[in-house]
Write an enzyme that holds these catalytic residues in place. Sequence first.
Site, PDB file in Angstrom:
ATOM      1  CG  HIS A  82      11.509  88.429  14.685  1.00 31.98           C
ATOM      2  ND1 HIS A  82      10.559  87.645  15.298  1.00 31.98           N
ATOM      3  CD2 HIS A  82      11.316  88.268  13.357  1.00 31.98           C
ATOM      4  CE1 HIS A  82       9.830  87.039  14.374  1.00 31.98           C
ATOM      5  NE2 HIS A  82      10.267  87.398  13.190  1.00 31.98           N
ATOM      6  CG  ASP A 161       1.289  87.283  13.016  1.00 35.10           C
ATOM      7  OD1 ASP A 161       1.364  87.736  11.861  1.00 35.10           O
ATOM      8  OD2 ASP A 161       2.100  86.456  13.465  1.00 35.10           O
ATOM      9  NE  ARG A 168       1.514  86.937   5.102  1.00 31.88           N
ATOM     10  CZ  ARG A 168       2.566  87.246   5.869  1.00 31.88           C
ATOM     11  NH1 ARG A 168       2.420  87.429   7.170  1.00 31.88           N
ATOM     12  NH2 ARG A 168       3.750  87.398   5.339  1.00 31.88           N
ATOM     13  CB  SER A 183       3.608  89.319  10.266  1.00 28.84           C
ATOM     14  OG  SER A 183       3.949  88.159  10.957  1.00 28.84           O
ATOM     15  CE  LYS A 187       5.032  87.625  14.676  1.00 29.39           C
ATOM     16  NZ  LYS A 187       5.180  86.516  13.773  1.00 29.39           N
TER      17      LYS A 187
HETATM   18  N1  URA Z   1       8.197  86.024  10.238  1.00 30.08           N
HETATM   19  C1  URA Z   1       7.051  86.475  10.794  1.00 30.08           C
HETATM   20  O1  URA Z   1       6.910  86.493  12.005  1.00 30.08           O
HETATM   21  N2  URA Z   1       6.068  86.877   9.968  1.00 30.08           N
HETATM   22  C2  URA Z   1       6.165  86.867   8.626  1.00 30.08           C
HETATM   23  O2  URA Z   1       5.234  87.264   7.947  1.00 30.08           O
HETATM   24  C3  URA Z   1       7.367  86.387   8.062  1.00 30.08           C
HETATM   25  C4  URA Z   1       8.381  85.976   8.890  1.00 30.08           C
END
Ligand code: URA
Length: 410
Positions: A82, A161, A168, A183, A187
């Site tokens: 990620h 999320d 947000r 967050s 995931k």
């Molecule tokens: N990437 C994400 O998936 N979530 C966040 O809150 C910030 C960056």
Amino acid sequence: MNIIDVIDKKRKGDELSKDELDFAFNGYLNKDILDYQMSSLLMAICINGMTDQEVFDLTDIFIKSGEVLDLSIIPGVKVDKHSTGGVGDKTTLIVAPIVASLGIKIPKMSGRGLGLTGGTIDKLESIPGFRVEVTKDQFMKELNDIGMIVCSQTDNLVPLDKVIYSLRDVTGTVESIPLIAVSIMSKKIASGADKILIDIKCGDGALIKDDRSAKELRDLMIRIGNVYNKEVRCIISDMDTPLGACVGNALEVAEAVELLDGKVRNNLYDLCVDIASNMVSMGKEISIVDAREEVIDAINNKSALAKFNQFVAYQGGNLEEMRISDNKLEIKSTKKGVITAIDALIVSKVSNALGSGRTSIDDVIDYEVGVFLNKQVGDSIDVGETLCTLYYNKVSDNFNITDAFKIEEK
Ligand code: URA
């Protein structure tokens, strides 16, 4: 339970129980808690932070709001990656085939871009025919057949999320370390990989602006990983300068192919080798030095490029038909000297103005446009030489892209 009491408690800086977090967050998902109430709670979290226990509880609530993939029926170690998002960040397109070509399974769900940085899914969609939406069965089959998949995230994966991130985004509550950690990690854990590599971007063009916050986020995500028995490694990488020479969807795919063909040696190459080496080191439980050797071999012997081509064909893409706009505008330097910085934020704004990104989720992307940096940091430049090339289809504001280049006169 009353939402006002929960907000009040967090406003005073007290720790919320899992029941209170569940009441507020699942209440919001079920539309019992209203936007302004959740906005207020998120701002209290932003200001007062969260304890580790609150972060672990909230991550669990997020994960359980949707489906959790079980990849255990597929043999082999699965490693996911990620990135917190950067300008010109096409690392997934490069790293996933390198690592998969070395026998490690890469189950990767990605997002579309919103704001100044493009998403991997948008980049893949610049390849005609490429299917980004797949069913769960197709996901499993491709992972098993060719050892990698990159597709868009299913609606069932951490639905909390999606709704919280959208809120947000419009309430000034994105830049909260605990909320970012929850967050990302929810995931990644719901996607089912055994091990996770996270590239934390740090700098002017990134969500995280300073090294102290990047380290805080890194340590927190590693602690969340420990709770779920998942090995998590983080790389903190610079995002003051765009990654590589290309910003814009088809341009970035073309640069990824060139890199896998052994023709690119820049900051993008260095970061991809770093990320891939860490993933291979985790996946094979070998040292970083040995992993690095395997990664560089996979680029040099073209096995990573062959894996990329196999992956694109598997998902229906035809690279031969991918187009980059024929309309080019070369931006010339009015100074002579050495380039000491290229501002990622300005480059991404110009690329977005050309049509490569979205400012709202419904915007239509122009895959053919973007910015090619003819010069990199450290290069010399003469008056009249080309600094960068804009690929465009419509006339737009180029925001004085020369301002992106800091040139020190010799
Ligand atoms: N990437 C994400 O998936 N979530 C966040 O809150 C910030 C960056």
